[in-house]
Design an enzyme around this catalytic site. Structure first.
Site, PDB file in Angstrom:
ATOM      1  N   GLY A 143     -14.053   2.883  10.440  1.00 14.92           N
ATOM      2  CA  GLY A 143     -12.498   2.905  10.015  1.00 14.92           C
ATOM      3  C   GLY A 143     -12.144   4.255  10.585  1.00 14.92           C
ATOM      4  O   GLY A 143     -12.988   5.239  11.223  1.00 14.92           O
ATOM      5  N   CYS A 144     -10.721   4.121  10.834  1.00 15.61           N
ATOM      6  CA  CYS A 144     -10.144   5.314  11.630  1.00 15.61           C
ATOM      7  C   CYS A 144     -10.209   6.786  10.724  1.00 15.61           C
ATOM      8  O   CYS A 144     -10.678   7.645  11.853  1.00 15.61           O
ATOM      9  CB  CYS A 144      -8.525   4.957  11.789  1.00 15.61           C
ATOM     10  SG  CYS A 144      -7.825   4.501  10.249  1.00 15.61           S
TER      11      CYS A 144
END
Lengths: 341, 341, 341, 341
Positions: A143-144
């Protein structure tokens, strides 16, 4: 040339993957899928991708490697047959990021369609899992938010330098929310605005906990994570606040910086910087910039990271993973200079 | 009508004071000063203020009350004679905010010209010092960051509910940096960017410590404060992270919320809200919105506040102070609805 | 206090009407309607309007005057009974703006439900129709683009100074598109972007033609109008290019400016300015700024206007109309200073 | 590898040249100059360029080719000796763009230091001067506005399809104003704002006239050009309004489009598009998108172009010129896909 298929090119991660691969020296995008856009030229969905001269299709067809930007959970049914066929896959959903099926199901509120894959999949944060990726057929791109926060915390955490009480405060551009037709992401509502959200818990939190715990099992990290939307399309700046662990209180700022510089020496896309980084310095590049300091009044380590959520926090990290899976140079096709200003 | 003089109308706080007072029912701006703009119509410096039909002058002349937006330290020489004459003054510098001359001199690196005034001046955060303001001739309007963070922390801190380890993470619009000709504030450098700064210590920190300490002397708060510029002109969102104090660990989220609602019941410009606030909801208004929650995984209280740095965090708070000093209705001339979107 | 009902407070024009009326000395908003929001507090739809403490309702109930921000065409069925009851109405749709039912039906692709009302309704551009408004029960508030362009062109056109070939190039903020859940207005798609649209013809064009033709019947104006979205929520800047009419080629720039200054002398909300105006100088105010010049190389008059599309180009103009209808001071409740920066 | 020197890397055009050349397969930046930054690492001036590991120097030293981003006029003294030495130079100033020394001196208010060079220098708009560039040692890269407007107008003008009365209305990002410490470009002043400027005449106008006149000598074009700053760092959208020439009034929209498609068939960086282009579709790429239509109510051709002012309107065009001068593939190092969103 190695052929690449992009699943769900209609989302920002899919489109960004196409942009990045345009200049990749070893691979060529030969197939792009999309649901509503199927049957139309890619340029209709994304005029900036017109150079591709490809039509969006429903099924990916034969390709050497797949990068999937399908939505969480919904994507798995399309992905499973491809996994079974043994096509190398980089997946951008959360479906294969968490090792614990319980954690996955409690955060994502769906039954996992194939829990046994969770142990086979590699968490594709290159800097932590570089050696495991080449042999894998299934890499879950991180995930970012975890990308920026785990890279920020890992060096100090791994060495037991910081205690388990950690605050992660992130400021993110809006593209993280996707190409969404939702009034909450309407331009008027967000321009000139800072919007905190997910104060009850964000799905990226268990990734942070998992990855830190894997580096140093005990104590369990106790992270409070609050993301905030800020009015820009791209970029995440994460500010991490911690305390020096018991017995490590005399650590100096110089020792901290040296620890970070050593941890990331030689990394092509993580740069430890000597002045606080800004998200815009990374725009369009695969860089994650990290700054570490010690608040001398409270003796708290503060670590700041900056990256482009669609590149190092998304499509770029996915290409870096793909490069390693395929035995290509890790940096192939990836920029180390952003578009500024 | 009561006549008001604005010192240094050329800065954003001065100009915003003029905007707000335009519709004030009891006072009238009769004199505005400025250095480089002196002798010219106000509309030349600020076309949006053209309705005023006033010229900028060098010296303020006779007025009933003064609002000073002169720069820190540099402003004192101009202000001292007016203080000596006994004209009621709201001052927007930091010159009279801190009670400790040592703290002032260590943060601002100048010798204070008149330290004895520090004890006489009232810190103009209305919600904490409402009763002291009416009798005062010198009110020091608070800094923009302390306004949002002290209002966010005061209810829990005053009751000893939270411990001394506090993280204050602020996201601010760029107008806080003033109308500056500096390449760091050039549009191109900041648009699409998040910029953390003052990681070595920000001058607004001692205000936070002073005001919290005044509410509850012991223990001394240990605050880490990091401000971040985000690409918008106005607004500050502050996210405060704390821990429940020893012996208070069983506090529930409902108790927390009730405590905050009670603390600010009846306040015209502080609103405890039930969903996370956004800066844009306050644009141009004198509101400070506050949201309190408990991170149930770590049991940490998190308090978020939002305000317009030029209004409740600046000119609006100054007018609120002025109203109280002059015995006018506290809300006169001040908006409780912002400009949205 | 006169009671006001706002129809469809859920849109930006409705919400902005509520904001403006909050400080109106003579009227009070007592009823606000909305479809999906009905039954909920207004603050749920628009947190910035929380000061109102009103619930959204389905039917407006008894009020002294109505401001309708219902959507084009769809709104008429709700409005007709109120018109029949004789309640004074300011309508923000295009339903009653055009005098020609043919024009209306050809641009809006619907059959007009009550064509005879088109002649009774007054086009509420105050500066052109001030005398007709007081006696009217139905005022059609002008479109945002016609407001800026007609005010820019009227003085020269009325005097026959410019010929019929006119280019109108507008740059508009995104709020003109409404609070829409459409991916085209997603923040990511518009931030950092300029988007021309309606090149095949925009519905505001016939309003421009109608209003200019009413000022000077012959020749018929031949307008090309292109609007462009620019990345900001509010504001319209319109640049009009014309030619000096035959026989008027020796007009000087001084004569032009004098003509404009005379045309708008005494107007409370139109200001002829001596340097090119900027949209931000009008933010939140009811002002329209106009600058006229002559391109000395080509002898073409160029007129630039700036306004806030939600105020002078929307809700503010509507309140100005309402004031005149009710015999109140025309400027009541309206700001002549904007929020800057 | 061919060695490149960049003069004045401190400006945005210089920095953007460095970014683009980072991935150029045939050349390598070996020297970058700057005045105030001399002696310091390039990363201090531009952290996003840290990958370069170069110091800024005062004198360029020995290189195979020079790209100069020195300021207008001031730069000539530094450039002349290099021109005399015969080093191939792409110059980004206006010093060598205009063929007429009178025009140059009247617009730029300086005496040209070497007027005879004006005839030798090639105007580096590749699409119009592709054949002249390879043999040249001095190419003057075009201004950002002429690039978009001349490319938009050339096909119709060259064929005599449109008359001489032309309106050019441009909307530009702020980076065109450079990395300037000027309060006019302060973030607060420009965010949420549209600012028209240079209404008395812009220096890029004579380039437009010169280039159109070179394509079709008679009649002389009569252009009115108004640029507007819009709140974004990069991008120019230009809307051109013309009339069909006498005798060509029956031209259809299909004929117009065909003419444009033919004119730019095979061009690697000019794309004739079938829906109105947006600046963001070109961000960071070397593309110029062009859309042509006919306003069917007035029979006026309208042409819209979009480009990134720092790439096709600046550094990218310069690299395209350099490629041609050096006999390299014209597209080397240049992107045909932008960074979106």
């Amino acid at each position: 040339m190695i052929s690449v298929g992009i699943l769900n090119v209609s989302g920002y991660i899919g489109a960004e993957t196409a942009r990045i691969l345009r200049r990749h020296p070893n691979v060529k995008v030969t197939s792009v899928t999309g649901r509503s856009a199927a049957g139309k030229p890619l340029s209709e969905t994304y005029p900036h991708l017109a150079a591709y001269d490809l039509d969006v299709v429903e099924e990916v067809g034969d390709v050497d490697v797949i990068i999937s930007a399908l939505p969480h959970a919904a994507g798995a049914p399309a992905l499973l047959p491809l996994i079974d066929k043994g096509v190398p896959i980089v997946d951008h959903t959360a479906d294969f990021r968490l090792k614990s099926v319980t954690e996955f199901e409690s955060w994502y509120k769906v039954t996992h369609p194939r829990p046994e894959l969770l142990q086979q999949a590699i968490y594709g944060l290159t800097e932590l899992h570089r050696k495991e990726i080449p042999g894998s057929k299934l890499v879950a791109a991180p995930g970012c938010f975890p990308t920026g926060s785990v890279l920020a915390l890992a060096p100090a955490w791994r060495e037991g330098l910081i205690g388990p009480d950690i605050i992660v405060d992130s400021k993110t551009g809006i593209s993280g929310a996707g190409r969404s037709a939702d009034v909450r992401y309407n331009f008027n509502e967000l321009d000139g605005n800072v919007v905190p959200y997910a104060l009850g818990g964000h799905r990226h939190m268990p990734e942070m906990t998992q990855e830190l715990s894997a580096l140093c099992e005990s104590p369990a990290p106790r992270i409070s994570f609050v993301p905030h939307m800020v009015p820009m399309p791209r970029g995440i700046l994460t500010t991490c606040y911690a305390s020096l662990a018991e017995g490590r209180e005399s650590t100096t700022i110089e020792q901290l910086r040296e620890m970070y510089e050593e941890a990331y020496a030689g990394e092509p896309f993580v740069r430890v910087v000597s002045t606080p980084p800004e998200t815009k310095q990374t725009l369009g590049s695969n860089l994650c910039l990290i700054y570490v300091t010690l608040d001398h009044r409270t003796n708290r380590p503060i670590v700041v990271s900056a990256l482009d959520n669609l590149v190092k926090g998304g499509a770029g990290q996915g290409v870096q993973d793909m490069n390693l899976m395929l035995g290509l140079p890790e940096t192939a096709g990836l920029d180390d200079i952003g578009v500024y200003p």
